[in-house]
Design an enzyme around this catalytic site. Structure first.
Site, PDB file in Angstrom:
ATOM      1  N   ASP A   1       0.777  -1.248   0.000  1.00 42.86           N
ATOM      2  CA  ASP A   1       0.000   0.000   0.000  1.00 42.86           C
ATOM      3  C   ASP A   1       0.809   1.299   0.000  1.00 42.86           C
ATOM      4  O   ASP A   1       1.788   1.417   0.744  1.00 42.86           O
ATOM      5  CB  ASP A   1      -0.833   0.100   1.287  1.00 42.86           C
ATOM      6  CG  ASP A   1      -1.579  -1.145   1.618  1.00 42.86           C
ATOM      7  OD1 ASP A   1      -1.498  -2.123   0.880  1.00 42.86           O
ATOM      8  OD2 ASP A   1      -2.257  -1.130   2.661  1.00 42.86           O
TER       9      ASP A   1
ATOM     10  N   GLU B   1     -10.567  -2.001   4.080  1.00 48.27           N
ATOM     11  CA  GLU B   1      -9.213  -1.535   4.396  1.00 48.27           C
ATOM     12  C   GLU B   1      -9.005  -0.148   3.758  1.00 48.27           C
ATOM     13  O   GLU B   1      -9.697   0.217   2.817  1.00 48.27           O
ATOM     14  CB  GLU B   1      -8.164  -2.515   3.838  1.00 48.27           C
ATOM     15  CG  GLU B   1      -8.346  -3.938   4.358  1.00 48.27           C
ATOM     16  CD  GLU B   1      -7.202  -4.875   3.981  1.00 48.27           C
ATOM     17  OE1 GLU B   1      -6.580  -5.413   4.892  1.00 48.27           O
ATOM     18  OE2 GLU B   1      -6.933  -5.064   2.781  1.00 48.27           O
TER      19      GLU B   1
HETATM   20  C1  FRU Z   1      -4.029  -3.492   2.655  1.00 46.85           C
HETATM   21  C2  FRU Z   1      -3.398  -3.950   3.942  1.00 46.85           C
HETATM   22  C3  FRU Z   1      -3.717  -2.967   5.050  1.00 46.85           C
HETATM   23  C4  FRU Z   1      -2.595  -3.179   6.016  1.00 46.85           C
HETATM   24  C5  FRU Z   1      -1.434  -3.477   5.105  1.00 46.85           C
HETATM   25  C6  FRU Z   1      -0.441  -4.467   5.621  1.00 46.85           C
HETATM   26  O1  FRU Z   1      -3.396  -3.956   1.523  1.00 46.85           O
HETATM   27  O2  FRU Z   1      -3.835  -5.249   4.261  1.00 46.85           O
HETATM   28  O3  FRU Z   1      -4.996  -3.103   5.612  1.00 46.85           O
HETATM   29  O4  FRU Z   1      -2.394  -2.054   6.811  1.00 46.85           O
HETATM   30  O5  FRU Z   1      -1.980  -3.956   3.889  1.00 46.85           O
HETATM   31  O6  FRU Z   1       0.699  -4.525   4.841  1.00 46.85           O
END
Ligand code: FRU
Length: 529
Positions: free
Chosen positions: A39, A250
């Site tokens: 992300d 998310e």
């Molecule tokens: C989304 C996610 C988020 C988390 C991160 C972990 O892709 O699952 O919710 O903070 O990636 O790397």
């Protein structure tokens, strides 16, 4: 004082980035400095530069204990790596510094808020991740975690919210100085849906078929507020999924755009809904307003943000000149197996996209700065092809910005269009090609990487409903070494897909099953300036 873990990560990335040659990376999309990226985090303007952090595992090209990588840009195309900003080095984040946001503070500091992850063994010996929200303050390069972290913990959650799924704070400051954070969380409350099948009424008018679905409410977006960046309290629930779009949500983002409120988030475990939402992980957009009485988001319309396979965990930033620009991880948890051994890094970001609301929809368009990379215009007008595949003079390359107008016209008396299928093949050599195709009778546009060299049985094709406007379908196709982003009809829809075909495969062809007419303008995109 930076920790040993952060110093190790910084040394590692500095020593190892030299082993990745520039031509092994995308030319104008940000990729992981070394190792793995997911992300985008902390997308923000600070001291005259746009900062982008990212979920980062420097030591391996697979996901691992999350650090925050860091890069800056002023034009969204040329990125400069800065040393890793955060490492999982404290009690409350020892198993990962997950996603979060950033904010330029009035006192001159750059504030980060992220999710600290700590594994806990449950009584049944299963390991679960406790997630809390933590802050760090810095000068745009070095960040100090607040010793009193976490600043928001699971005790602050409303009843029936899971302490294991509580993450991804997005922060901003209101005009009156109040700090706000929108996070996602998982609501364990039961959601009861009564479904009557109206087609099965008995003759006496009673409902013959009534089903009751009962499930946990799933993803929710929570709003927290603070008068200073260290003391936060739960304010209200902004939105609750109720199993409409996937299960857990998310990476939320909330902003005003063209007079509407927009809530973006990514959804896990989606079920398909026509061609709007697909199985698995995807990103959605709610367009609406905030109810002044309840403070809840009232959705007037919802849609997918991207109709391709590789788009997830979006974030936006407001530029100094007033544009709302979105970037996302140009990958997806369901497609990570596309990873090939020949690529030493994994994970790249999409092209930053300018957002607007038109006709009740979210429109996206590549940042205008991309025009500055255009070179060597080649135009072919009113090209007619019939049951053939052609290559056109001057149209090839793996760094391409191409605009295409395809005449779709009207159906004839028999209900047929002039062609059954039209396709563009690119990243092409004698063995491989990546494709975009349009079938007017189905009104579907398809992206296809089946023949792009993948050896994995993951999803390789995806379709979106697409109608021509005034008989013409308009596509803007942005090709970087390992990706394509297809902007349809001035940005009404976008389809994004990565592929890792040998970069020597650079031919482009046009194919019609039937008789088709199109015009095309192609630019080479310049890598270095
Ligand atoms: C989304 C996610 C988020 C988390 C991160 C972990 O892709 O699952 O919710 O903070 O990636 O790397």
């Amino acid at each position: 004082m930076s920790s040993q873990s952060l110093r190790d990560a910084r040394r590692y990335e500095e020593e190892n980035e030299q082993y990745i040659l520039p031509e092994e990376r995308p030319a104008f999309h940000l990729s992981s400095r070394v190792g793995w990226m997911n992300d985008p985090n902390g997308f923000s303007w600070y001291n005259g530069q746009c900062h982008l952090f990212y979920q980062y595992h420097p030591y391996d090209s697979h996901w691992g204990p999350m650090h925050w990588g860091h890069a800056v840009t002023t034009d969204f195309l040329h990125w400069k790596y800065l040393p890793a900003a955060l490492a999982p080095d404290s009690f409350y984040d020892r198993d990962g510094c997950f996603s979060g946001g950033a904010l330029a503070m009035k006192d001159g500091r750059h504030m980060l808020m992220y999710t600290g992850v700590r594994k806990e063994t449950a009584p049944n010996y299963r390991t679960k991740e406790v997630q809390t929200q933590c802050v760090a303050f810095g000068d745009g390069e070095n960040y100090e975690k607040y010793p009193g972290n976490p600043v928001i913990s699971w005790e602050d959650l409303p009843p029936e919210s899971s302490k294991y799924d509580f993450r991804d704070p997005r922060i901003w400051q209101e005009k009156d100085g109040t700090y706000k954070a929108a996070t996602v969380s998982y609501s364990l409350r039961k959601y009861r849906e009564v479904v009557h099948d109206r087609n099965k009424n008995n003759s006496d008018g009673l409902l013959a078929s009534t089903q009751i679905h009962e499930e946990e409410e799933g993803g929710q977006v929570l709003l927290f507020s603070a008068q200073d960046p260290l003391h936060w309290k739960f304010e209200r629930k902004l939105a609750v999924n109720g199993y409409r779009i996937g299960r857990m949500w998310e990476c939320p983002d909330l902003f005003e755009l063209d007079g509407k409120q927009v809530l973006l988030a990514s959804a896990m475990d989606m079920l398909p809904d026509g061609l709007e939402y697909h199985n698995g992980n995807g990103t959605f957009c709610l367009i609406g307003s905030i109810d002044p009485e309840t403070g809840r988001f009232v959705s007037e319309a919802d849609q997918s943000v991207d109709y391709g396979m590789d788009f997830y965990a979006e974030q936006t930033v407001l530029t100094p000149d007033g544009r709302r620009v979105m970037i996302a991880w140009m990958q997806n948890w369901d497609t990570c197996n596309l990873h090939t051994k020949s690529i030493p890094w994994f994970g790249q970001m999409t092209l930053p996209r300018e957002l607007s609301i038109r006709n009740g929809r979210l429109y996206q368009w590549p940042v205008r700065e991309l025009l500055s990379l255009r070179r060597d215009e080649v135009r072919h007008e009113n090209v007619r092809i019939e049951d053939e595949e052609v290559e056109l003079d001057g149209i090839k390359g793996r760094l391409v910005d191409m605009e295409l107008e395809l005449k779709v016209g009207e159906k004839d008396k028999e209900g047929h269009y002039g062609f059954h299928k039209f396709a563009i093949h690119f990243a092409k050599d004698d063995r491989y090609h990546t494709g975009i195709s349009y079938r007017p009778s189905e009104s579907t546009l398809k992206v296809d990487r089946k023949f792009s060299g993948s050896r994995r049985a993951i999803i390789h094709q995806r379709r979106a409903y697409t109608k021509p406007q005034d008989g013409v379908l308009r596509l803007r196709v942005i090709i970087d070494r390992f990706s394509v982003e297809v902007f349809v009809n001035d940005g009404e829809k976008v389809m994004t897909m990565t592929y890792y075909t040998d970069i020597r495969a650079d031919r482009i062809s046009f194919f019609a099953d039937g008789a088709a007419e199109f015009s095309v303008t192609k630019y080479r995109l310049e890598e270095e300036q």
